[in-house]
Design a protein around this motif. Sequence first.
Motif, PDB file in Angstrom:
ATOM      1  N   ASP A  39       9.842 -26.268  59.512  1.00 20.13           N
ATOM      2  CA  ASP A  39       9.645 -25.175  60.460  1.00 20.13           C
ATOM      3  C   ASP A  39      10.805 -25.172  61.449  1.00 20.13           C
ATOM      4  N   SER A  43      12.388 -17.687  67.768  1.00 22.06           N
ATOM      5  CA  SER A  43      11.606 -16.446  67.792  1.00 22.06           C
ATOM      6  C   SER A  43      12.514 -15.248  68.071  1.00 22.06           C
ATOM      7  N   ILE A  73       9.053 -17.700  55.437  1.00 21.62           N
ATOM      8  CA  ILE A  73       8.095 -16.848  56.155  1.00 21.62           C
ATOM      9  C   ILE A  73       8.569 -16.703  57.595  1.00 21.62           C
ATOM     10  N   TYR A  74       8.504 -15.457  58.103  1.00 19.43           N
ATOM     11  CA  TYR A  74       8.797 -15.225  59.517  1.00 19.43           C
ATOM     12  C   TYR A  74       8.148 -13.911  59.950  1.00 19.43           C
ATOM     13  N   SER A  75       7.609 -13.927  61.171  1.00 17.47           N
ATOM     14  CA  SER A  75       7.050 -12.728  61.803  1.00 17.47           C
ATOM     15  C   SER A  75       6.038 -12.014  60.889  1.00 17.47           C
ATOM     16  N   GLN A  76       5.144 -12.800  60.293  1.00 16.01           N
ATOM     17  CA  GLN A  76       4.068 -12.300  59.422  1.00 16.01           C
ATOM     18  C   GLN A  76       4.605 -11.593  58.175  1.00 16.01           C
ATOM     19  N   THR A 115       1.479 -18.541  66.094  1.00 23.55           N
ATOM     20  CA  THR A 115       1.999 -19.635  65.271  1.00 23.55           C
ATOM     21  C   THR A 115       1.558 -19.496  63.819  1.00 23.55           C
ATOM     22  N   ASN A 139       0.827 -16.853  62.311  1.00 23.21           N
ATOM     23  CA  ASN A 139       1.508 -15.694  61.713  1.00 23.21           C
ATOM     24  C   ASN A 139       3.025 -15.857  61.720  1.00 23.21           C
ATOM     25  N   HIS A 140       3.505 -17.036  62.131  1.00 27.21           N
ATOM     26  CA  HIS A 140       4.935 -17.386  62.070  1.00 27.21           C
ATOM     27  C   HIS A 140       5.807 -16.459  62.941  1.00 27.21           C
ATOM     28  N   HIS A 174       8.400 -19.326  64.731  1.00 26.97           N
ATOM     29  CA  HIS A 174       9.218 -20.225  63.915  1.00 26.97           C
ATOM     30  C   HIS A 174       9.444 -19.617  62.538  1.00 26.97           C
ATOM     31  N   VAL A 175      10.508 -20.085  61.903  1.00 29.07           N
ATOM     32  CA  VAL A 175      10.806 -19.702  60.517  1.00 29.07           C
ATOM     33  C   VAL A 175      10.371 -20.842  59.627  1.00 29.07           C
ATOM     34  N   HIS A 176       9.452 -20.547  58.719  1.00 26.71           N
ATOM     35  CA  HIS A 176       8.973 -21.557  57.780  1.00 26.71           C
ATOM     36  C   HIS A 176       9.801 -21.464  56.495  1.00 26.71           C
TER      37      HIS A 176
END
Length: 311
Positions: free
Chosen positions: A246, A250, A274-277, A299, A301-302, A305-307
């Motif tokens: 992660d 943002s 994954i980022y920003s849903q 969190t 829904n990301h 952070h960038v997963h």
Amino acid sequence: MANSSHKRDTNARPTPFLSRRNAIKIAAPIAAFATVAAVSVGVATSSPELKDVVANDQSFTASIDHGIPETTPQRKKPVSRSSSRRPKVEVKLDGATYAARAEAAQTRKAVAGADDKQWALEDLNLWDGPTEKAKNVGLLKKGKAVVATGRERNGRAEIVVEDESRWVTAEFLADKKPVAKKKTATDDAEAASGTGGSCTNGSSVPSGVAPGVVKVHQAVCARFPEISTYGTFRGDGEHSEGRAVDIMISGDAGWQVAEYVRANASALGVEYAIYSQKIWSVDRGGEGWRSMEDRGSATANHFDHVHVTVY
């Protein structure tokens, strides 16, 4: 004196009775005549159909002429040539079959009436349906013009490709043709740098993580030194396997990181991000970033952070 004698008159000989054989010979024609007369009267007063039967049936007439009783043959009931001789078959459709035929009819109608010109903003996978079970049947190149039907389902829009119904990610279709961005010296420098570089901000990832996680940290840290927090091991999913990281960022800066990871997915060994849903994955890369369900918090829904998950 002559003897007067009475001459005996001979009695007239009686007419002999007719023999049985002669009687039959005489009676037969009389009976036949009577029968013909009776039949004629019956026919005259009967229906036209009966008249035709008698008139056309020679065997019946012959039996009368010869005095030999015969059974009148039965004529078959005429079959109408206009009626169908094929048995009627009743076809019953179950609910699934009926729904499939109705959907097919709606699709044909939508394709025939499609007139909304759209352009692809990214390379888009073509699907043969709007559901997750649909098959990938091709690729729509970025900037390609297509005609849309106006139907949207599950985040996908229906378009027409070679007179066939196809579905693509709806958010990557636009009403106007995208303008190609000119490359700058900065773009060339970033492209040339690829995934190399050194992390100089003091951040690190623990030992035991997958090699891909090490590559992602080093490359992102070299280009975005302002990011100093990286989450790796955790007790769930790929984090517990050491295959996920992660990157705590943002806003617009998060999108810069997410797009960098996506652009260099092959070199970094990335499976999905994954980022920003929204999610992007290698196996569905042609669809771009896809929307995800709401998981209830920023969190989850990301948004903060960038997963990144690696192979």
